[in-house]
Design a protein around this motif. Sequence first.
Motif, PDB file in Angstrom:
ATOM      1  N   THR A 143       0.863  -1.186   0.000  1.00  7.66           N
ATOM      2  CA  THR A 143       0.000   0.000   0.000  1.00  7.66           C
ATOM      3  C   THR A 143       0.896   1.231   0.000  1.00  7.66           C
ATOM      4  OG1 THR A 143      -0.052   0.110   2.401  1.00  7.66           O
ATOM      5  CG2 THR A 143      -1.800  -1.170   1.344  1.00  7.66           C
ATOM      6  N   ARG A 144       0.283   2.369  -0.125  1.00 15.25           N
ATOM      7  CA  ARG A 144       1.114   3.579  -0.131  1.00 15.25           C
ATOM      8  C   ARG A 144       0.332   4.779   0.372  1.00 15.25           C
ATOM      9  NH1 ARG A 144      -2.177   6.962  -2.981  1.00 15.25           N
ATOM     10  NH2 ARG A 144      -2.393   6.467  -5.166  1.00 15.25           N
ATOM     11  N   PHE A 145       1.112   5.765   0.797  1.00 11.96           N
ATOM     12  CA  PHE A 145       0.544   7.076   1.126  1.00 11.96           C
ATOM     13  C   PHE A 145       1.275   8.030   0.190  1.00 11.96           C
ATOM     14  CE2 PHE A 145       0.653  10.821   4.222  1.00 11.96           C
ATOM     15  CZ  PHE A 145      -0.639  11.217   3.901  1.00 11.96           C
ATOM     16  N   ALA A 146       0.519   8.879  -0.505  1.00 13.60           N
ATOM     17  CA  ALA A 146       1.130   9.706  -1.557  1.00 13.60           C
ATOM     18  C   ALA A 146       0.742  11.170  -1.391  1.00 13.60           C
ATOM     19  CB  ALA A 146       0.702   9.181  -2.923  1.00 13.60           C
ATOM     20  N   PRO A 147       1.187  11.794  -0.316  1.00 14.75           N
ATOM     21  CA  PRO A 147       0.753  13.175  -0.074  1.00 14.75           C
ATOM     22  C   PRO A 147       1.432  14.192  -0.986  1.00 14.75           C
ATOM     23  CG  PRO A 147       2.376  12.530   1.549  1.00 14.75           C
ATOM     24  CD  PRO A 147       2.123  11.314   0.714  1.00 14.75           C
ATOM     25  N   SER A 148       0.754  15.294  -1.197  1.00 13.16           N
ATOM     26  CA  SER A 148       1.354  16.440  -1.878  1.00 13.16           C
ATOM     27  C   SER A 148       1.824  17.380  -0.772  1.00 13.16           C
ATOM     28  CB  SER A 148       0.307  17.146  -2.740  1.00 13.16           C
ATOM     29  OG  SER A 148      -0.272  16.196  -3.608  1.00 13.16           O
ATOM     30  N   PRO A 149       3.102  17.718  -0.751  1.00 14.71           N
ATOM     31  CA  PRO A 149       3.621  18.497   0.389  1.00 14.71           C
ATOM     32  C   PRO A 149       3.319  19.984   0.272  1.00 14.71           C
ATOM     33  CG  PRO A 149       5.399  17.992  -1.117  1.00 14.71           C
ATOM     34  CD  PRO A 149       4.155  17.386  -1.716  1.00 14.71           C
ATOM     35  N   SER A 179       1.188  10.945 -13.271  1.00 18.54           N
ATOM     36  CA  SER A 179       2.316  10.517 -12.426  1.00 18.54           C
ATOM     37  C   SER A 179       1.844   9.606 -11.311  1.00 18.54           C
ATOM     38  CB  SER A 179       3.052  11.729 -11.858  1.00 18.54           C
ATOM     39  OG  SER A 179       2.136  12.682 -11.380  1.00 18.54           O
ATOM     40  N   ASN A 180       0.668   9.880 -10.783  1.00 20.29           N
ATOM     41  CA  ASN A 180       0.141   9.078  -9.685  1.00 20.29           C
ATOM     42  C   ASN A 180      -0.109   7.638 -10.152  1.00 20.29           C
ATOM     43  OD1 ASN A 180      -2.639   8.138  -8.282  1.00 20.29           O
ATOM     44  ND2 ASN A 180      -1.507   9.366  -6.805  1.00 20.29           N
ATOM     45  N   ALA A 181      -0.695   7.499 -11.332  1.00 20.95           N
ATOM     46  CA  ALA A 181      -1.018   6.158 -11.838  1.00 20.95           C
ATOM     47  C   ALA A 181       0.245   5.397 -12.236  1.00 20.95           C
ATOM     48  CB  ALA A 181      -1.958   6.278 -13.034  1.00 20.95           C
ATOM     49  N   LEU A 226      -5.784   2.899  -0.927  1.00 22.32           N
ATOM     50  CA  LEU A 226      -6.939   3.435  -0.187  1.00 22.32           C
ATOM     51  C   LEU A 226      -6.753   4.936  -0.170  1.00 22.32           C
ATOM     52  CD1 LEU A 226      -7.048   0.919   2.814  1.00 22.32           C
ATOM     53  CD2 LEU A 226      -8.532   0.980   0.803  1.00 22.32           C
ATOM     54  N   ARG A 227      -7.720   5.660  -0.663  1.00 21.78           N
ATOM     55  CA  ARG A 227      -7.583   7.114  -0.726  1.00 21.78           C
ATOM     56  C   ARG A 227      -8.960   7.761  -0.618  1.00 21.78           C
ATOM     57  NH1 ARG A 227      -5.832   8.065  -7.048  1.00 21.78           N
ATOM     58  NH2 ARG A 227      -7.634   7.099  -8.016  1.00 21.78           N
ATOM     59  N   GLY A 228      -8.952   9.085  -0.540  1.00 22.17           N
ATOM     60  CA  GLY A 228     -10.201   9.808  -0.296  1.00 22.17           C
ATOM     61  C   GLY A 228     -11.192   9.655  -1.438  1.00 22.17           C
ATOM     62  N   ILE A 284       6.265  11.096  -2.283  1.00 20.25           N
ATOM     63  CA  ILE A 284       5.990  12.528  -2.156  1.00 20.25           C
ATOM     64  C   ILE A 284       5.576  13.057  -3.529  1.00 20.25           C
ATOM     65  CG2 ILE A 284       6.958  14.771  -1.478  1.00 20.25           C
ATOM     66  CD1 ILE A 284       6.859  12.820   0.859  1.00 20.25           C
ATOM     67  N   GLU A 285       4.344  13.536  -3.628  1.00 20.97           N
ATOM     68  CA  GLU A 285       3.823  13.991  -4.919  1.00 20.97           C
ATOM     69  C   GLU A 285       4.015  15.506  -5.040  1.00 20.97           C
ATOM     70  OE1 GLU A 285       0.070  11.999  -5.906  1.00 20.97           O
ATOM     71  OE2 GLU A 285       1.384  10.312  -6.321  1.00 20.97           O
ATOM     72  N   ASP A 286       5.241  15.853  -5.382  1.00 19.25           N
ATOM     73  CA  ASP A 286       5.626  17.274  -5.377  1.00 19.25           C
ATOM     74  C   ASP A 286       5.840  17.817  -6.790  1.00 19.25           C
ATOM     75  OD1 ASP A 286       7.770  15.693  -5.919  1.00 19.25           O
ATOM     76  OD2 ASP A 286       9.154  16.649  -4.520  1.00 19.25           O
ATOM     77  N   ASP A 310     -12.862  11.781  -2.809  1.00 21.17           N
ATOM     78  CA  ASP A 310     -12.751  12.838  -3.817  1.00 21.17           C
ATOM     79  C   ASP A 310     -11.953  12.371  -5.037  1.00 21.17           C
ATOM     80  OD1 ASP A 310     -10.850  12.737  -1.750  1.00 21.17           O
ATOM     81  OD2 ASP A 310     -10.018  14.684  -2.279  1.00 21.17           O
ATOM     82  N   HIS A 311     -11.256  11.252  -4.925  1.00 20.78           N
ATOM     83  CA  HIS A 311     -10.484  10.745  -6.064  1.00 20.78           C
ATOM     84  C   HIS A 311     -11.244   9.703  -6.882  1.00 20.78           C
ATOM     85  CE1 HIS A 311      -6.755  12.870  -5.379  1.00 20.78           C
ATOM     86  NE2 HIS A 311      -6.843  12.587  -4.089  1.00 20.78           N
ATOM     87  N   LEU A 312     -12.453   9.379  -6.451  1.00 21.98           N
ATOM     88  CA  LEU A 312     -13.189   8.302  -7.132  1.00 21.98           C
ATOM     89  C   LEU A 312     -13.317   8.550  -8.641  1.00 21.98           C
ATOM     90  CD1 LEU A 312     -14.851   5.666  -6.915  1.00 21.98           C
ATOM     91  CD2 LEU A 312     -16.850   7.064  -6.433  1.00 21.98           C
ATOM     92  N   ALA A 321       0.700  15.827 -15.010  1.00 23.82           N
ATOM     93  CA  ALA A 321      -0.562  16.045 -14.301  1.00 23.82           C
ATOM     94  C   ALA A 321      -0.736  14.902 -13.300  1.00 23.82           C
ATOM     95  CB  ALA A 321      -1.712  16.060 -15.298  1.00 23.82           C
ATOM     96  N   PHE A 322      -1.498  15.192 -12.250  1.00 24.37           N
ATOM     97  CA  PHE A 322      -1.709  14.222 -11.176  1.00 24.37           C
ATOM     98  C   PHE A 322      -2.114  12.826 -11.691  1.00 24.37           C
ATOM     99  CE2 PHE A 322      -5.135  12.142  -8.848  1.00 24.37           C
ATOM    100  CZ  PHE A 322      -4.418  11.663  -7.769  1.00 24.37           C
ATOM    101  N   PHE A 323      -3.122  12.807 -12.574  1.00 25.55           N
ATOM    102  CA  PHE A 323      -3.651  11.516 -13.068  1.00 25.55           C
ATOM    103  C   PHE A 323      -2.533  10.609 -13.564  1.00 25.55           C
ATOM    104  CE2 PHE A 323      -6.929  14.627 -14.567  1.00 25.55           C
ATOM    105  CZ  PHE A 323      -7.850  14.322 -13.589  1.00 25.55           C
TER     106      PHE A 323
HETATM  107  N1  GLU Z   1      -1.230  13.458  -4.004  1.00 25.21           N
HETATM  108  C1  GLU Z   1      -2.598  13.060  -3.969  1.00 25.21           C
HETATM  109  C2  GLU Z   1      -3.309  13.754  -2.826  1.00 25.21           C
HETATM  110  O1  GLU Z   1      -2.652  14.177  -1.891  1.00 25.21           O
HETATM  111  C3  GLU Z   1      -2.672  11.559  -3.832  1.00 25.21           C
HETATM  112  C4  GLU Z   1      -3.986  10.975  -4.093  1.00 25.21           C
HETATM  113  C5  GLU Z   1      -3.920   9.470  -4.034  1.00 25.21           C
HETATM  114  O2  GLU Z   1      -3.780   8.963  -2.903  1.00 25.21           O
HETATM  115  O3  GLU Z   1      -3.937   8.818  -5.062  1.00 25.21           O
HETATM  116  O4  GLU Z   1      -4.511  13.914  -2.857  1.00 25.21           O
END
Ligand code: GLU
Length: 482
Positions: A8-14, A200-202, A214-216, A44-46, A218-220, A196-198
């Motif tokens: 799994t992962r956590f991918a925050p934007s700082p 690099s994230n994918a 597992l994510r919010g 880190i999604e920077d 809002d990303h559905l 774009a987010f779509f």
């Molecule tokens: N960087 C995105 C955010 O912080 C990640 C979303 C995701 O978890 O796919 O919302």
Amino acid sequence: MNETTVKTRFAPSPSGEIHLGNARTALFNYLYASARGGAFLLRIEDTDAERSRPEHAQALMQDLQWLGLGWHEGPQADGAHGPYCQSQRGAIYADFYQRLEDAGTVYPCFCSDTQLKLARKAQRAAGQPPRYPGTCAHLSPAEVSSRIAAGARPTLRFRVPRDTRVDFVDLVRGPQSFNSDDIGDFIVRRSDATPAFFFSNAIDDALMGVTHVLRGEDHLTNTPRQLLILQALDLRAPSYGHLSLLVGEDGSPLSKRHGSQSIRQLRQAGYLPAALLNYLARLGHSYSEESFATPERLAAEFSLERLGRAPARYDPAQLRHWQKEAILAASEQTLLAWCLQTLGAAPAGCDESRLSALVNLVRDNIETPQDVAAWARRLCGDLPPPAGEPECDALRGAGSAFFAAALELAQVSEPAFGEFAKAVGARTGAKGKALYMPLRIALSGAPHGPEMGRIWDWLGPRARGERLRAALDYCREVETAC
Ligand code: GLU
């Protein structure tokens, strides 16, 4: 790690401090991986240079460490799929853009923001959903070259196949189905050449071997776009699960307005990591037992079936409940470090060993290190004169005869508190609250607190005598003044 191991992962934007919502996302991913012997990755999604700051990335890593959500793979950890900061993955993305360009799955788009806005407005006016109208979808190579030669900086758009369905089974919300015509060609590379987010994230989830996301919630609606990108590149998609939103009491998305604070602010306010973990783990996830749990138990009982689809409501009273539970469960050493870190030093009149004993004495009566400091003021050194109305009333109500008797009896052969109180009652005729409250206030300075027997033992004969005398003097002074 083999192919089937969970990652799994956590991918925050700082772009700022992490709040309860992101911390919960990180926690759920952490628990899901932990329970299955899998790995938890931090990325880190920077890519948004304007909003991302290295200091935010540092701070969020410290916050995760503090919460106990260490990552197996990611910045400052091992891993074969780095770099783990997206700003350093430009060459990797360039390769995948090239593949998409070679396959004709993407095209340069020269539309300005104003043009796009106008197109959307016109679509809305015609009762259509706003979609990219396809203006640049079929430009000739010669036209593209001449616009670029003239200095235009195009975005890159993904050509969404027409009239197909994108289906997937959401780990939380079950089967999902989207019509590709509702999606519209979307940007995968911005005009400044950043991804774009779509995209690099994918790409990163696939390249890093992430199996579950597992994510919010809002990303559905981003998920079908991401699945299309991965499909076009023949990359393996993770399973996605979208978590219900965190909302405030009024049902709107949680924000500062609801009193929500960042993890850092909560830490500075004295919350223990174990309190936050127990609270967050139950926000949108149910546990069979409502008792305080270690991270291991939270992980062992974490399951996707127990994730709720209804929005999870932030309740500060619940957070305080878990704080009290965490204090009761913490070791003496943890609590000592907690006090010293938050207060900066041991309170006056209370060295470290005494502070440790004090924390044990008042464990049931505190929520923050500041509460410990308040107890230190009452129970270490001299007791300040009574100040609050209820305290003064209780002392005055008992009167000097009561305290004269109490002082005398306290000095008789160092009695235990029970014996002492009984003797004071017998001598003065005071009973129940009228007996115990003045004694509690005279001895501890507060109307509530630890059991009187424990306070009595903590104070020792000298301090007891001094405090009863101070109460006696106070009553005499008040009585003479009347
Ligand atoms: N960087 C995105 C955010 O912080 C990640 C979303 C995701 O978890 O796919 O919302």
